[in-house]
Scaffold this active site. Structure first.
Site: not given
Ligand code: Z57
Length: 825
Positions: A367, A558-559, A564, A666, A670
């Site tokens: 991810h 978002k976080r 970001k 994501t 949405k």
């Molecule tokens: C997290 O929420 C994501 C990646 C990580 O390595 C960790 Br730990 C937590 C997120 C990404 O930042 C997003 O870009 C992605 O859409 C999401 O994971 C789901 O794949």
């Protein structure tokens, strides 16, 4: 002309009168109250109990069908499942929302009020956890045999309060008043070993046997949350493990009069599932976190094996035909040596046979490329907690190094690079390498991200194992993220193209031909306006701030993370403010900048950015010279249920990460699904969103990945931008004054420092001017009402690709090779 509405919803299993009596029955018999005494909380619980009757009926039938058909199933291992609220979702999926709302109305209760009683299940940080929740929704909807495995955290992600502009963290005790959905399954308790030492023994014909003598044993108690598919046929489960003391190692202490010491061991066992680590994309390296990971993986593997043995006894030859395990990031990577341990030490299979099974069972999703998020554990820590697992990891690595040597003979640099073990001051175990080596498939989460996984994160693995690395672009469930959260737009769409889009999102394409239709544009934008009014009410209640619903609602949710770039948005808002102060006639359509973001408690700069947004908001919102052209609303405690209110009201979606840093995103999907137009960089899934909606219906700006790398390579100097662009200079210098923090000069200076002294690692200044220009284009586009309506409609119409049903279809075809299973009644 309107398409004929197709009726796909089956007639509900129970009617209004029956639902009403079920709710009353539960008020009386489950809650011990009555219609006159019940408050909203009691009504909520009684309504949950009424629908839970249907849920459990579906669960029973599903489990029976899966058992009788001896189905192959996917086991989704994830440290996080960000479920949010379940009542509205479960009602929708059974087609009982209107039935329930009518029944409650007759009882004098407003359904919208009781939905608000439900605490969010916030057992996740952000995108990764919410993705897992969307995936199990799609799996159930598509009638696929699946189970989610995770941790039953007593405290989910912290509740955020804002005090004088700053984030305060409060515990999230979401189960304090009970969780009506979960079922405890004491009959399926597992035991997990920790610590201790390994004894080497010799068996028949000289076979080396390893016996792990654990130093402590804890219990894993499973709690099942039913996962209801759309139209309610398949009901799968999410099984979450809670830790408890096993009591085993307490007797000696206890008998020696050490009652209090024995209690301490209980406390330690119960600590394992106490709290979710709040760091998103930064690895804390804490011992308890590794124990959490091992705890839920070990419980889950034993649970899977128990179920397999019930059908197949000791015949391991079919295990990999029945079981596929998806590792959601490296958090469950310890499963690889754990399954090896069970197969080699317990089942006494040979190494090669065991390894053959492992590498047919596991698949791994990556991810992120951010180095600080790539998990590495000190070998010494693994040795202390899981001594046998460290041995197994070394053995896996030893054999892997031989493979590397075959491919690149004598190349020791290559071995060092690919080894599971990172040599250095302290030996570290690279969980990403372990996951790639132990899996038969590895996927990134968007086209661009997967390309970068191949070209920059794991290029040698791609050479060594051609075809193992692949892509599955993320998705979102349209049941929650359109049907349930935006009922007004859903009804409009139903009327226009029929109501089967929630399970076939490509149907939304049918809206395209109405994008330039004036009547439809008016209807679409009327719904948007109503949703903005609802959000304006929330903003008033939460912040005591009035916002104009005719303003552009510009949303960044978002976080909080530097990559970001919420601070890029902030610098731009400050620039607009400054333009208005310098020229009271500065021409812009009024805008409301809406933020939602939690910062990891230990992430200082992220917290400083939240503070800065709130301080700038105080000033701008109360400055009459701004003439209401700008409002800033930072809504506290961003979470799934708040997202459901913010997303339907958004005009503009901010997706402004540094190119190459956001794996997918994501929230971008949405927001676009709900008719927001994206302003964004060519990053993550934004690239694919742009492909779908076309360049005229998205505002793309900024450096590309190639340009980012190029600029890094040739030497990026943020000072160049600071000195060459007077607006950048003025805005950064402003942060150093006490203009926004009266009496506290320098309170916002850390942001300026990170952008100048610390080299601006995410190239905020390099993208500032392009971002500002793109915002001017957004402003101009919004003023052409018809053009904007067309863009918004096209965004909704073209989101078919981003249903999580398509993601799951891709996993099924490329990775899991699963078949659906019809549920017999
Ligand atoms: C997290 O929420 C994501 C990646 C990580 O390595 C960790 Br730990 C937590 C997120 C990404 O930042 C997003 O870009 C992605 O859409 C999401 O994971 C789901 O794949």
């Amino acid at each position: 002309m309107n398409a004929k509405a197709t009726k796909t919803q089956p007639s509900p299993a129970i009617d209004k009168a029956a639902f009403k009596s079920a709710v009353i029955k539960h008020l009386h018999c489950t809650l011990g109250t009555d219609e006159n005494k019940a408050n909203n909380h009691a009504w909520w619980k009684a309504t949950c109990a009424a629908i839970q009757e249907q849920v459990l009926e579906g669960l029973r039938k599903t489990q029976k069908s899966h058992y009788l058909n001896d189905t192959r199933a996917v086991h989704y291992f994830s440290a996080e499942f960000l479920m949010g609220r379940l009542l509205s979702n479960n009602l929708q999926n059974f087609g009982l929302f209107d039935v329930a709302s009518g029944a409650l109305k007759e009882l004098g209760v407003e359904i919208s009020d009781i939905l608000e009683e439900e605490p969010d299940m916030a057992l996740g940080n952000g995108g990764l956890g919410r993705l897992a929740a969307c995936f199990i929704d799609s799996l159930a909807t598509m009638e696929l045999p699946a189970i989610g495995y995770g941790i039953h955290y007593e405290n989910g992600l912290f509740r955020q309060e804002i005090k004088s502009g700053a984030q305060i963290e409060r515990p999230d005790s979401w189960r304090d008043y009970g969780n009506p959905w979960e079922i405890c399954r004491p009959e399926s308790i597992q035991e997990v070993s920790l610590y201790g030492y390994v004894e080497t023994k010799y068996g028949e014909n000289g076979r080396v046997l390893k016996e792990w003598h654990p130093g402590s044993i804890v219990k894993g108690v499973p709690w099942d949350i039913p996962v209801v598919g759309y139209e309610g046929k398949t009901v799968n489960v999410l099984r979450l493990w809670q830790s408890e003391s096993s009591g085993y190692f307490n007797w000696d202490v206890f008998n020696a009069g050490g009652y209090v010491d024995a209690q301490r061991e209980n406390v330690q066992a119960e600590t394992i599932s106490k709290v979710l680590y709040p760091n998103d994309e930064t690895e804390a390296g804490k011992e308890l976190r590794l124990i959490q990971q091992y705890f839920f993986c070990s419980c889950s593997l034993k649970d899977i094996i128990r179920r397999y043995k019930r059908a197949h006894g000791d015949d391991w030859s079919r295990f990999a035909d029945q079981v596929v395990i998806q590792l959601n990031d490296t958090h469950p990577a310890i499963s690889v040596p754990e399954l090896m341990r069970i197969l080699v030490d317990r089942a006494e299979l040979g190494w090669d046979e065991a390894w053959g099974i492992c590498t047919k069972v596991f698949a791994y999703t990556n991810h992120t490329l951010l180095p600080e998020a790539l998990e590495k554990w000190p070998a010494r820590m693994i040795e202390k907690i899981l001594p046998r697992h460290l041995e197994i990891i070394y053995e896996i690595n030893h054999r892997f190094m031989a493979e590397v040597d075959k491919k690149w003979p004598g190349d020791n640099a290559m071995k060092a690079k690919l080894s599971i073990i990172e040599e250095g001051n302290e030996k570290m175990v690279r969980m990403g390498h372990l996951s790639v080596i132990g899996s038969f498939a590895v996927n990134g989460v968007a086209e661009m991200h997967s390309r970068l996984v191949k070209s920059s994160l794991f290029p040698e693995f791609d050479e060594l194992y051609p075809g193992k690395l692949t892509n599955v672009t993320n998705g979102i469930t349209p049941r929650r993220w359109l049907k349930a959260c935006n009922p007004a737009l859903s009804k409009l769409i139903d009327k226009k193209i029929g109501d089967d889009w929630p399970r076939d999102l490509d149907k939304l394409q049918g809206l395209t031909k109405f994008a330039t239709n004036k009547t439809f544009q008016k209807q679409f934008m009327k719904v948007k306006l109503e949703n903005k009014e609802l959000l304006a009410d929330e903003i008033r209640k939460s912040l005591d701030l009035e916002v104009d619903v005719n303003a552009i609602f510009d949303v960044q949710i978002k976080r909080l993370h530097e990559y970001k770039r919420q601070h890029l948005a902030l610098l731009h808002i400050m620039a607009l403010y400054r333009r208005i102060l310098e020229n009271p006639d500065y021409d812009m359509h009024p805008r409301v900048f809406v933020f939602g973001a939690k910062a990891a408690p230990g992430y200082k700069l992220a917290k400083d950015i939240i503070y800065a947004i709130n301080k700038v908001a105080d000033k701008v919102n109360n400055d009459p010279r701004v003439n209401n052209k700008i409002k800033i609303a930072f809504l506290p405690n961003y979470r799934v249920s708040l997202a459901e209110k913010m997303i339907p009201a958004a005009d503009v979606s901010e997706q402004i990460s540094t190119a190459g840093k956001e794996a997918s995103g994501t929230g971008n999907m949405k927001l676009a699904l709900n008719g927001a137009v994206t302003i964004g960089t060519l990053d993550g899934a934004n690239v694919e969103i742009a492909e779908e909606v076309g360049d005229d219906n998205i505002f793309i700006f900024g450096l590309t990945v190639e340009e980012v790398n190029e600029l890094k390579a040739t030497g990026y100097n943020p000072h160049d931008y600071y000195y060459k662009d007077p607006e950048i200079k003025a805005v950064l210098d402003w942060l150093e004054t006490d203009y926004f923090t009266p009496g506290k000069p320098g309170a916002l200076v850390s942001i300026k420092q990170s952008l100048l002294d610390n080299g601006d690692p995410y190239m905020v200044l390099a993208d500032f001017r392009a971002y500002s220009d793109a915002q001017i284009a957004v402003d101009a586009a919004y003023r052409d009402k018809e053009r904007w309506a067309e863009m918004a409609i096209i965004n909704t119409a073209k989101m078919g690709k981003f249903t999580s049903d398509r993601s799951i279809r891709d996993y099924v075809d490329r990775v899991w090779k699963l078949s659906s299973c019809k549920i017999e009644s």
